[in-house]
Design a protein around this motif. Structure first.
Motif, mmCIF file in Angstrom:
data_model
loop_
_atom_site.group_PDB
_atom_site.id
_atom_site.type_symbol
_atom_site.label_atom_id
_atom_site.label_comp_id
_atom_site.label_asym_id
_atom_site.label_seq_id
_atom_site.Cartn_x
_atom_site.Cartn_y
_atom_site.Cartn_z
ATOM 1 N N VAL A 275 0.874 -1.170 0.000
ATOM 2 C CA VAL A 275 0.000 0.000 0.000
ATOM 3 C C VAL A 275 0.907 1.215 0.000
ATOM 4 N N CYS A 290 -3.439 0.498 -3.685
ATOM 5 C CA CYS A 290 -3.246 -0.775 -2.986
ATOM 6 C C CYS A 290 -2.987 -1.884 -3.993
ATOM 7 N N PRO A 295 -6.147 -3.599 3.361
ATOM 8 C CA PRO A 295 -6.416 -2.163 3.458
ATOM 9 C C PRO A 295 -6.069 -1.630 4.843
ATOM 10 N N VAL A 312 -8.665 -2.352 -4.339
ATOM 11 C CA VAL A 312 -7.512 -3.245 -4.211
ATOM 12 C C VAL A 312 -7.199 -3.850 -5.578
#
Length: 409
Positions: A275, A290, A295, A312
């Motif tokens: 990330v 990401c 997360p 994501v």
């Protein structure tokens, strides 16, 4: 013919309990000295397998000390020692010729006969032990058995030596790759933790925080697949590459796209999650991209912690390079904290990952970054982690935060 009494004496000489009191280098030297005497040979050498290069490296020698001084190394399968390693079986040469060996030192020394055996520890090749004679000689079954006994004793020492060297290298690498001190950023409060999940003390988990020329703050947390020194080495290259891409990319997704291409080309077969966040100079917003990573959590004063609703994308190095990764923008209210972490903090073998995330969310609260890191590690980190843990907390200062005490001048 060697009698049973003589064989017993030879075995006792090699397995003498007094050898256990020596350090690794002394033990290898003493074993070689004893085997050279017991087998009445002129040379004795140990070559240990270097894992990352796949080469045998001369580590200890008697009668061929020049091999060690010159750092002689040979690939498995090449030359005499390489043949022993490749076959994992004893090899004898009655009359050495230039076609039999690749090490010119053996020929210069005048070695005429060679016997080599593999060094095996827990089913893994550790290295090769070989002895040589300056006169023509046929080594018999008893010679092979005795040398294999020495090799078995030396294998554990060789493995211990490799572990010590790996641990020393890993610690040095850890000091160079993980920030010794996080930067002092006006308007932000930062803290981080790293906990190894294995004996080497470092692996593929990492975090980084850096200020860019634009005034934006870059923050990243990531996880390279694998464990130990090899993963740490790859992690170091990936970390440095991301810093370089960050200088030319105003968008986290753009930087991760470049990093993905780099991993596909130069680190093929490596799976990495990450990330990457850019925090605005006024600290009010955060831009996040990401790559297959968990997360982060966001906690604002008076509110429960929530997973950031970030898009994501797939991990780095998987499939074909992604042409367009995505960036999510979120607000960072005063007093709010972002919590970045790797899976070692929340994963347990006996439970779903959602359970670990819920446990972490329950522990996250709005408080100074150092105190929050301590609380998270105390309440959620396993006592003996199976995987590395990296944790990074970035909290925006609040008007209600206590001002630092005045300093008399």
């Amino acid at each position: 013919m060697v009698t049973n009494e003589e064989r017993l004496r030879r075995i006792e000489a090699i397995t003498d309990a007094a050898l256990s009191g020596l350090d690794i280098a002394e033990l290898l030297d003493e074993l070689l000295e004893r085997v050279r005497d017991l087998l009445t040979v002129d040379t004795a050498t140990i070559l240990l397998l270097e894992g990352h290069s796949g080469e045998l490296v001369a580590t200890a020698a008697k009668g061929l000390e020049e091999e060690v001084r010159r750092g002689f190394r040979v690939r498995v399968g090449r030359g005499f020692a390489g043949r022993v390693a490749a076959t994992r079986a004893p090899v004898t040469i009655y009359d050495v010729t230039p076609d039999d060996v690749v090490n010119p030192i053996l020929l210069t020394k005048g070695v005429r006969a060679l016997l080599g055996v593999p060094m095996i520890y827990n089913g893994n090749l550790v290295g090769v032990l070989h002895v040589g004679s300056l006169t023509l000689r046929r080594f018999g079954p008893d010679d092979v058995r005795l040398l294999q006994l020495v090799a078995d004793r030396a294998s554990s020492a060789g493995q211990a030596r490799a572990q010590v060297l790996d641990r020393q290298a890993a610690l040095a690498l850890q000091r160079s790759l993980l920030p010794a001190q996080l930067p002092d950023i006006p308007g932000l409060d930062l803290a981080a933790r790293y906990a190894p999940g294995h004996d080497l003390g470092i692996g593929g988990d990492w975090y980084d925080v850096f200020v860019l020329p634009s005034g934006w703050l870059g923050a990243v947390i990531g996880d390279v697949s694998g464990h130990g020194l090899p993963s740490a080495v790859v992690m170091g290259r990936i970390r440095s590459a991301l810093r370089a891409y960050a200088l030319d990319a105003d968008d986290p997704a753009e930087a991760l796209t470049s990093l993905d291409r780099k991993i596909h080309h130069f680190e093929a077969g490596t799976l990495t999650t990450a990330v990457y966040a850019l925090i605005a100079p006024d600290r009010t917003t955060v831009h996040l991209s990401c790559a297959g990573h968990l997360p982060p959590l966001l906690v604002a004063p008076g509110q429960p912690a929530q997973l950031v609703n970030v898009t994501v994308d797939r991990p780095l190095g998987v499939g074909r390079p992604m042409i367009s990764r995505r960036t999510t923008v979120l607000d960072l209210p005063p007093g709010a904290a972002l919590v970045f972490y790797t899976d070692g903090l929340i994963e347990r073998r006996t439970e779903l990952i959602d359970t670990g995330i819920e446990r972490l969310a329950a522990a996250v609260r709005s408080e100074p970054a150092e105190a929050l890191c301590d609380h998270i590690m105390t309440t959620t980190a396993p006592e003996h982690p199976d995987d590395d843990i990296a944790l990074l907390v970035i909290r925006r200062a609040s008007p209600t935060d206590e001002a630092p005490p005045a300093v008399d001048r």
